[in-house]
Design a protein around this motif. Structure first.
Motif, PDB file in Angstrom:
ATOM      1  N   LEU A 112      -0.213   4.329  -0.015  1.00 53.53           N
ATOM      2  CA  LEU A 112      -0.816   5.349   0.839  1.00 53.53           C
ATOM      3  C   LEU A 112      -1.457   4.704   2.061  1.00 53.53           C
ATOM      4  O   LEU A 112      -1.985   3.590   1.970  1.00 53.53           O
ATOM      5  CB  LEU A 112      -1.898   6.116   0.066  1.00 53.53           C
ATOM      6  N   ALA A 162      -4.547   4.163   4.507  1.00 51.65           N
ATOM      7  CA  ALA A 162      -5.966   4.196   4.177  1.00 51.65           C
ATOM      8  C   ALA A 162      -6.768   3.770   5.387  1.00 51.65           C
ATOM      9  O   ALA A 162      -6.264   3.114   6.301  1.00 51.65           O
ATOM     10  CB  ALA A 162      -6.260   3.282   2.987  1.00 51.65           C
ATOM     11  N   ARG A 166     -12.363   1.403   0.830  1.00 52.69           N
ATOM     12  CA  ARG A 166     -11.020   1.873   1.161  1.00 52.69           C
ATOM     13  C   ARG A 166     -10.962   3.371   0.887  1.00 52.69           C
ATOM     14  O   ARG A 166     -11.103   3.820  -0.250  1.00 52.69           O
ATOM     15  CB  ARG A 166     -10.006   1.120   0.304  1.00 52.69           C
ATOM     16  N   GLN A 167     -10.779   4.153   1.935  1.00 53.30           N
ATOM     17  CA  GLN A 167     -10.750   5.600   1.802  1.00 53.30           C
ATOM     18  C   GLN A 167      -9.329   6.110   1.986  1.00 53.30           C
ATOM     19  O   GLN A 167      -8.666   5.822   2.986  1.00 53.30           O
ATOM     20  CB  GLN A 167     -11.683   6.256   2.830  1.00 53.30           C
ATOM     21  N   LEU A 168      -8.883   6.869   0.990  1.00 53.15           N
ATOM     22  CA  LEU A 168      -7.513   7.390   0.992  1.00 53.15           C
ATOM     23  C   LEU A 168      -7.486   8.792   1.572  1.00 53.15           C
ATOM     24  O   LEU A 168      -8.485   9.520   1.523  1.00 53.15           O
ATOM     25  CB  LEU A 168      -6.966   7.395  -0.431  1.00 53.15           C
ATOM     26  N   SER A 178       0.844  -1.191   0.000  1.00 57.91           N
ATOM     27  CA  SER A 178       0.000   0.000   0.000  1.00 57.91           C
ATOM     28  C   SER A 178       0.880   1.240   0.000  1.00 57.91           C
ATOM     29  O   SER A 178       1.622   1.480   0.949  1.00 57.91           O
ATOM     30  CB  SER A 178      -0.923  -0.005   1.217  1.00 57.91           C
ATOM     31  N   ASN A 210       5.188   4.558   5.301  1.00 57.17           N
ATOM     32  CA  ASN A 210       3.858   4.985   5.708  1.00 57.17           C
ATOM     33  C   ASN A 210       3.433   4.247   6.964  1.00 57.17           C
ATOM     34  O   ASN A 210       3.845   3.110   7.206  1.00 57.17           O
ATOM     35  CB  ASN A 210       2.825   4.831   4.579  1.00 57.17           C
ATOM     36  N   ASP A 250      -5.919   2.849  -6.332  1.00 50.15           N
ATOM     37  CA  ASP A 250      -6.102   3.220  -4.921  1.00 50.15           C
ATOM     38  C   ASP A 250      -4.826   3.034  -4.108  1.00 50.15           C
ATOM     39  O   ASP A 250      -4.874   2.754  -2.900  1.00 50.15           O
ATOM     40  CB  ASP A 250      -7.238   2.422  -4.295  1.00 50.15           C
ATOM     41  N   GLY A 251      -3.685   3.191  -4.735  1.00 46.93           N
ATOM     42  CA  GLY A 251      -2.421   3.124  -4.013  1.00 46.93           C
ATOM     43  C   GLY A 251      -1.900   1.728  -3.764  1.00 46.93           C
ATOM     44  O   GLY A 251      -0.866   1.562  -3.116  1.00 46.93           O
ATOM     45  N   GLN A 296       0.043   3.125   8.972  1.00 43.71           N
ATOM     46  CA  GLN A 296      -1.403   2.979   8.899  1.00 43.71           C
ATOM     47  C   GLN A 296      -2.031   3.385  10.229  1.00 43.71           C
ATOM     48  O   GLN A 296      -1.391   3.366  11.282  1.00 43.71           O
ATOM     49  CB  GLN A 296      -1.775   1.537   8.567  1.00 43.71           C
ATOM     50  N   PRO A 342      -4.422  11.471  -4.033  1.00 45.17           N
ATOM     51  CA  PRO A 342      -4.735  10.047  -4.214  1.00 45.17           C
ATOM     52  C   PRO A 342      -5.319   9.732  -5.579  1.00 45.17           C
ATOM     53  O   PRO A 342      -5.249   8.583  -6.030  1.00 45.17           O
ATOM     54  CB  PRO A 342      -5.739   9.757  -3.089  1.00 45.17           C
TER      55      PRO A 342
END
Length: 824
Positions: free
Chosen positions: A259, A261, A539-541, A257, A802, A557-558, A804, A551
């Protein structure tokens, strides 16, 4: 000179941190061995609560005072963080250079999505924070054979589009050139009607009205589709979930991933699979296709399916379709041919098809038990109804100036509506087959059609199986609940799924695999009554303003592949044991270990070129202690690492296949990392050439100068410790004086032909390069120039970490970057 591990260093850039100015040129500040986390800031409580992204730049380098060569230098992350909420990986791009700053690196990451094909020039003049426009702007006209035609672009919810301001010449201060990427969230577009397109996020700037002229051009606001073509390579790390010694590797993941999320739940109750309504009225159904699947294999392109009830498609009605299920980009475009035989269908895929995880090839077909084909040239059959979504029609106009048109069915209406690309032509009654023509601008026309028909009542035998795709992309399996009416007594039976996709209930069993539901009924049921509930996991970025990354410009979606076909991977496994500084003690390690080290409590290495503290015999698999470790802090840890490189031939969700078997067996927990190849690292000077004038054009040389410089007998000098990747020009300001300008660094010094020229790099306090005075010949004129490039014994890399959203119990964690190469 001999290259040792001490000569391989990872240097910091000019500025660390998250500011726009972070990054820049290589410094002489090396990351201490074992302390890669020096590049990243500590993870804060806010990072865990909100999530975070950190992007850093580093310079793996061969740091010797000569021009030795490190052949095929490469780096990889040999140990990921222990914290499952933290990911560290590398992003490879040809656009990353020594000068790149944070703004450049973010633009590189967003380079996968760009403005694409023009939908229409002369788009609306958008206001600040506007988030919609009329679907009229999706229509464009063109002229062919002295006639005007209209083309409509249809957008889908979730599609990314671009709003741009474009014009020639100098940029207008009031209307700067800008591009806004946005996602379509709602579209009420029906052929022949006017609707509205809603998008997010709203556009943050105003755009010019179509009639406003900028530099002599109007229609400067343009609507464009977006292109997705990633020039990036992502290098991540995972773990083996099973011991491996051959070509097949079972791994934890092959994607990562990009990004952070968050996941939200969106319940979707009352879904159907036949298009029926809930109000008790007579209903029509959409086509129910049966599905036959079989396992696929890489390199196999032809698959034959036995189909005793295949509806033979003689009237060009869609009766057969295919899905290479689990294929990347699964689509009928991947099908090369379909051959219908006697009781079977052969599907041949294109030779370039590459299968994804859990690959199967599925045939979707219409059953002759349920359907037959009807053409409007015949009388409409009794006790039958047309099936929504199966109608193929053709309109021929009485006025021969209008060409015949294919007619499209609106499948979402209880009364069928038939359109061409311009307007509504007719309606159709699914129960009688009667067509009611509309009054249209092109005059009278004849409409013929064909389609599938089925019984107006549920088949007496009913259905004992059902197979359909869920209506959501990321289902929460345990939320699945299904109800259906039994034929024999009209009783409602039901079932539900567990979190593994196993469905059980009263008279119903089945499975959910990769979004595909298969149901088996103990007694026949009426599928038109089937209803199911399912919850989608959305899935919200993060919005662009949080991390400065849009995004919408990150594909998929990354979620990106950390491996690639023809990519190099490194397997490595490290085992450790505690040791003491007792001279003469021998410890056993694994034979032929690639890397052996002893470190103290602070992570300091005891390895030296003279084996002051320990001696390694890799063949015998032993380490002999040579000192009492004075000056270091106990406890001491001896680590030995076995490692080898491999080439990826294919990969799927939890599997990587290598081109050749492994040389030894690797246990569960071995790390598998994608390798970034830096190439040969050696400081050197490119070709030296002169020209009569310098016009500040770095991409073009000019005519030769009258003066000369002898770079053969007096080669320009560089060293691995100081050379940088830069294009240089020496511009003569007189017959003997010149100024030195770098393409990225700008003017760094002035010099003359009478003395050695050694401009100092302020980041290293050493010369960028040296030009001896003996290299200069005479005859130089003001304005003439000399061009050359220098190449460093290093290449920049970009790392991204990143975090999470979530709470972690891990207080100390790290990632390990390994840097290897071979001596020349």
């Amino acid at each position: 000179m001999t290259i040792s591990r001490l000569d391989l260093k990872v240097f910091k850039p000019e500025l660390l941190g998250s500011s726009n100015e972070a990054g820049g040129q290589r410094t002489k500040n090396a990351v201490q061995s074992g302390l890669l986390n020096e590049l990243f800031s500590a993870i804060s409580d806010i990072d865990h609560a909100q999530s975070s992204i950190d992007i850093v730049k580093a310079f793996p380098a061969l740091d010797t005072p000569d021009t030795s060569t490190l052949i095929d230098a490469h780096v990889f992350i040999s140990e990921p963080p222990i914290d499952p909420l933290v990911n560290v990986f590398m992003i490879e791009s040809a656009a990353l250079d020594d000068e790149s700053r944070m703004t450049d690196m973010k633009e590189i990451i967003e380079s996968s999505v760009t403005a694409g094909e023009l939908i229409r020039e002369g788009g609306p003049g958008f206001l600040v924070n506007q988030n919609s426009f009329s679907s009229d702007y999706l229509q464009s006209s063109y002229r062919f054979n002295d006639r005007d035609y209209w083309k409509t672009t249809y957008l889908q919810v979730g599609q990314v589009i671009c709003i741009t301001v474009e014009y020639p010449g100098i940029e207008n201060v009031a209307w700067p050139r800008k591009t806004h990427f946005c996602k379509v969230t709602r579209t009420s577009i029906v052929p022949g009607a006017v609707g509205t397109v809603v998008f997010e996020p709203p556009i943050p700037f105003a755009t010019p009205e179509p009639g406003l002229q900028i530099n002599g051009q109007s229609k400067c606001t343009r609507l464009r589709l977006s292109n997705t073509a990633s020039p990036l390579k992502f290098h991540g790390v995972t773990k083996l979930t099973a011991a491996a010694s051959g070509v097949s590797l079972a791994v934890g993941a092959t994607q990562l991933s990009l990004l952070p999320a968050i996941t939200t739940l969106a319940p979707k109750p009352g879904n159907t699979i036949t298009g029926g309504s809930d109000n008790g009225d007579a209903t029509v159904s959409q086509v129910i296709r049966k599905v036959i699947s079989q396992p696929s294999a890489q390199g196999t392109y032809s698959y034959t399916f036995t189909t005793a009830d295949l509806l033979i498609d003689t009237d060009v009605v869609t009766a057969v379709s295919t899905d290479p299920y689990g294929v990347f980009g699964g689509s009928s475009a991947l099908v090369q041919s379909i051959t219908v035989g006697t009781g079977n269908v052969t599907v041949t895929l294109r030779p370039d098809v590459r299968f994804a995880y859990n690959p199967t090839v599925s045939l979707y077909y219409v059953s002759a038990y349920k359907y037959s084909i009807y053409s409007s040239a015949s009388a409409f059959p009794a006790n039958k109804q047309l099936t929504v979504g199966s109608i193929k029609a053709r309109a021929v106009f009485a006025d021969s100036n209008y060409v015949p048109q294919d007619v499209f069915e609106n499948v979402n209406s209880g009364i069928g509506k038939l359109y061409d690309t311009t307007e509504l032509l007719a309606t159709i009654d699914y129960f009688t087959g009667v067509v009611t023509k509309q009054t249209v601008s092109r005059g009278d026309f004849t409409l013929t059609y064909s389609g599938l028909v089925e019984s107006t009542a549920a088949a007496a035998a009913g259905d004992t199986t059902a197979k359909f795709a869920l209506s959501v992309a990321n289902p929460l399996l345990e939320s699945f609940y299904v109800q259906v009416e039994r034929i024999s007594d009209h009783a409602i039976i039901s079932a539900s799924s567990d979190n593994q996709g196993v469905i059980t209930g009263s008279g119903i069993s089945g499975t959910i695999v990769d979004g595909l539901v298969e149901l088996l009924f103990t007694n026949p049921v009426d599928l038109t009554t089937l209803r199911y509930d399912i919850t989608d996991q959305l899935r919200q970025l993060p919005p662009a303003e949080i991390y400065g990354l849009n995004p919408l410009r990150i594909p998929n979606d990354g979620i990106v592949d950390m491996f690639r076909r023809w990519g190099t991977v490194a397997l490595s496994h490290t085992q450790v044991q505690q040791v003491t500084g007792s001279v003469g003690t021998v410890f056993t390690i694994r034979e032929n270990a690639q890397f052996v080290n002893i470190t103290d409590a602070n992570g300091a290495s005891l390895w030296t070129t003279n084996n002051d503290h320990f001696t390694v015999n890799k063949v015998a698999g032993t380490v002999t202690i040579n000192s009492d470790f004075t000056g270091f802090t106990a406890p001491f840890v001896l680590s030995d690492t076995i490692m080898e490189l491999g080439l990826v031939s294919s990969f799927s969700g939890n599997s990587v296949v290598l081109a050749k078997p492994l040389a030894r067996e690797y246990p569960v927990g071995t790390t598998l990392a994608s390798v970034q190849i830096l190439g040969d690292l050696q400081a050197r000077v490119g070709s030296v050439r002169d020209m009569t004038a310098w016009a500040n054009n770095w991409d073009l040389d000019g005519d030769p100068a009258t003066g000369n410089v002898n770079a053969v007998d007096y080669p320009f000098e560089v060293k691995n410790t100081t050379a940088v990747n830069e294009d240089w020009v020496l511009i003569m300001t007189s017959a003997s004086a010149f100024r030195c300008v770098g393409r990225r660094l700008g003017q760094i010094a002035t010099g003359d032909t009478l003395n050695d020229f050694a401009p100092i790099n302020p980041l290293t306090n050493s010369p960028y390069f040296i030009i001896r005075s003996g290299a200069w010949g005479g005859g130089w004129q003001q304005g003439e120039a000399i061009r050359f490039a220098t190449f460093a014994a290093s290449n920049p890399i970009m790392l991204l970490r990143n975090v999470q959203v979530g709470h972690s119990q891990i207080t100390t964690d790290k990632a390990v970057l390994s840097f290897f190469g071979n001596e020349s």
